[in-house]
Structures are given as structure tokens and as C-alpha cells.
Design a protein around this motif. Structure first.
Motif, PDB file in Angstrom:
ATOM      1  N   HIS A 263      70.575  21.747 -37.429  1.00 60.62           N
ATOM      2  CA  HIS A 263      69.713  21.887 -38.594  1.00 60.62           C
ATOM      3  C   HIS A 263      69.978  23.158 -39.387  1.00 60.62           C
ATOM      4  CE1 HIS A 263      67.614  19.158 -35.853  1.00 60.62           C
ATOM      5  NE2 HIS A 263      67.357  18.514 -36.960  1.00 60.62           N
TER       6      HIS A 263
ATOM      7  N   TYR B 113      68.223  24.011 -42.890  1.00 57.65           N
ATOM      8  CA  TYR B 113      66.848  23.834 -42.433  1.00 57.65           C
ATOM      9  C   TYR B 113      66.490  25.028 -41.549  1.00 57.65           C
ATOM     10  CZ  TYR B 113      67.059  19.136 -44.262  1.00 57.65           C
ATOM     11  OH  TYR B 113      67.170  18.056 -45.106  1.00 57.65           O
TER      12      TYR B 113
ATOM     13  N   ASN C 209      61.622  25.211 -38.391  1.00 61.61           N
ATOM     14  CA  ASN C 209      61.595  24.128 -37.421  1.00 61.61           C
ATOM     15  C   ASN C 209      60.334  24.272 -36.591  1.00 61.61           C
ATOM     16  OD1 ASN C 209      64.393  23.380 -38.098  1.00 61.61           O
ATOM     17  ND2 ASN C 209      64.831  25.374 -37.213  1.00 61.61           N
TER      18      ASN C 209
ATOM     19  N   SER D  60      56.450   8.652 -35.207  1.00 61.97           N
ATOM     20  CA  SER D  60      57.915   8.556 -35.155  1.00 61.97           C
ATOM     21  C   SER D  60      58.497   7.787 -36.336  1.00 61.97           C
ATOM     22  CB  SER D  60      58.367   7.927 -33.843  1.00 61.97           C
ATOM     23  OG  SER D  60      57.956   6.582 -33.766  1.00 61.97           O
TER      24      SER D  60
ATOM     25  N   SER E  15      59.656   9.753 -41.974  1.00 63.64           N
ATOM     26  CA  SER E  15      61.056  10.097 -42.267  1.00 63.64           C
ATOM     27  C   SER E  15      61.408  11.547 -41.932  1.00 63.64           C
ATOM     28  CB  SER E  15      61.373   9.833 -43.736  1.00 63.64           C
ATOM     29  OG  SER E  15      60.567  10.675 -44.564  1.00 63.64           O
TER      30      SER E  15
ATOM     31  N   THR F 150      61.781  14.255 -36.554  1.00 64.90           N
ATOM     32  CA  THR F 150      63.075  14.018 -35.914  1.00 64.90           C
ATOM     33  C   THR F 150      62.958  13.702 -34.431  1.00 64.90           C
ATOM     34  OG1 THR F 150      63.365  16.392 -35.561  1.00 64.90           O
ATOM     35  CG2 THR F 150      64.337  15.448 -37.560  1.00 64.90           C
TER      36      THR F 150
ATOM     37  N   HIS G 281      61.600  19.421 -39.162  1.00 69.86           N
ATOM     38  CA  HIS G 281      62.537  20.427 -39.665  1.00 69.86           C
ATOM     39  C   HIS G 281      62.395  20.485 -41.174  1.00 69.86           C
ATOM     40  CE1 HIS G 281      64.613  20.708 -35.810  1.00 69.86           C
ATOM     41  NE2 HIS G 281      64.496  19.399 -35.745  1.00 69.86           N
TER      42      HIS G 281
END
Length: 169
Positions: free
Chosen positions: A60, A65, A68, A88, A91, A94, A114
Motif C-alpha cells: 500500500h 496509501y 492504514n 467485506s 470496496s 481490504t 487503507h
């Protein structure tokens, strides 16, 4: 029962799949197997539980990114499966998984978000909480302070020729 070709295959994939439109084909070429045989062997190894899962490890930070966050919730056990499924599907989530509670740590549902910055992650978390009805549950937001090396499971020593061919940094 694992045979020599299964061990070859496990050795080949433990450093990652080649970045290619047909990674199983490329692995097969290197090992003298057809693409279909690679897929079939991996399917059997997965079905028997010798491989728990195949997944992508995304670096990431290299993609920009920097924020996190692991969000942990204390969800009633009877609702974890349903809410985990909803979470989950988002979008920007992760990872989403359940862990048992401990006396010191009451949280049982975990997800990772993230983002390019903290404000984005917090806005996504608010959206997730609204979409999934999570406001009523206790939670903690754990932002990463540093980046650790990410890699998959190691099954056996990597053959130098294969590791160089399939390395993807």
C-alpha cells in the motif's frame, strides 16, 4: 498425500505468483506442468486444507496509501457472520475477519481500511458504519505507525532459479 510435483509447486508459489495475464501457465512452463495441472493441484491442495488461501499482498505505501487503519469491533457473536459479510463487500475494505475475544481484548470482528490520508480513512469508516449499521457497537481504530514486511507463508527453501523468475518485489 503430497508428491514431488506438489512440493515443486508449493516452492514456486511461496514467493508470489508472476505478474502476468496467465500466472498459472507461466508457473507450469517453469515446472513442466500444464496450466490445467497447476490449477488442479492448487485446487486439491486448497480443498484438503494444505493451502489455507491464496491471496494478494498489496504494498500500500508504494501506491501512496499512507493511512492504514485496523478497525476492531465488539459484535454479538450471532451477528458477526452477517455484519462481516456486509463489511467485506465494501470496496475500500481490504480485509475482514473474525477472531476470538480474550478477557483483555473484547473485540471479535476486524477490518482493514487503507487510504491516502487519515481523513479519507475516517470518512470511509463513517460511511461503512452508516451502510452496515455499526454505530451501536464498541470499536477501536488502530492506525499503523510503521510498515512491516509483508509476505505469504514459506513452505520450504526457495529454489534460486524459481525465486528469481517469479520475484515481483
Amino acid at each position: 498425500m503430497l508428491d514431488a510435483r506438489d512440493f515443486q509447486l508449493l516452492t514456486a508459489i511461496q514467493s508470489g505468483l508472476p505478474i502476468s495475464p496467465r500466472p498459472y501457465h507461466d508457473i507450469g512452463l517453469a515446472l513442466g506442468m500444464s496450466e490445467a495441472e497447476v490449477i488442479e493441484r492448487l485446487t486439491v491442495l486448497r480443498q484438503t486444507g494444505l493451502i489455507k488461501r491464496l491471496g494478494v499482498i498489496v504494498k500500500h505505501r508504494a501506491l501512496g496509501y499512507r493511512a492504514n487503519a485496523m478497525i476492531v469491533w465488539n459484535i454479538p457473536d450471532a451477528e458477526v457472520k452477517t455484519l462481516g459479510g456486509r463489511i467485506s463487500r465494501s470496496s475500500f475494505v481490504t480485509l475482514c475477519y473474525q477472531r476470538p475475544r480474550t478477557p483483555e481484548w473484547p473485540y471479535n470482528l476486524y477490518c482493514m481500511i487503507h487510504g491516502k490520508d487519515r481523513a479519507t480513512v475516517l470518512a470511509q469508516l463513517d460511511q461503512l458504519s452508516d451502510d452496515c449499521g455499526l454505530h451501536a457497537f464498541d470499536r477501536e481504530i488502530l492506525f499503523s505507525r510503521r510498515c512491516f514486511k509483508q509476505r505469504g507463508a514459506l513452505y520450504r527453501p526457495v529454489a534460486p532459479a524459481l525465486s528469481a523468475e517469479f520475484a515481483h518485489g
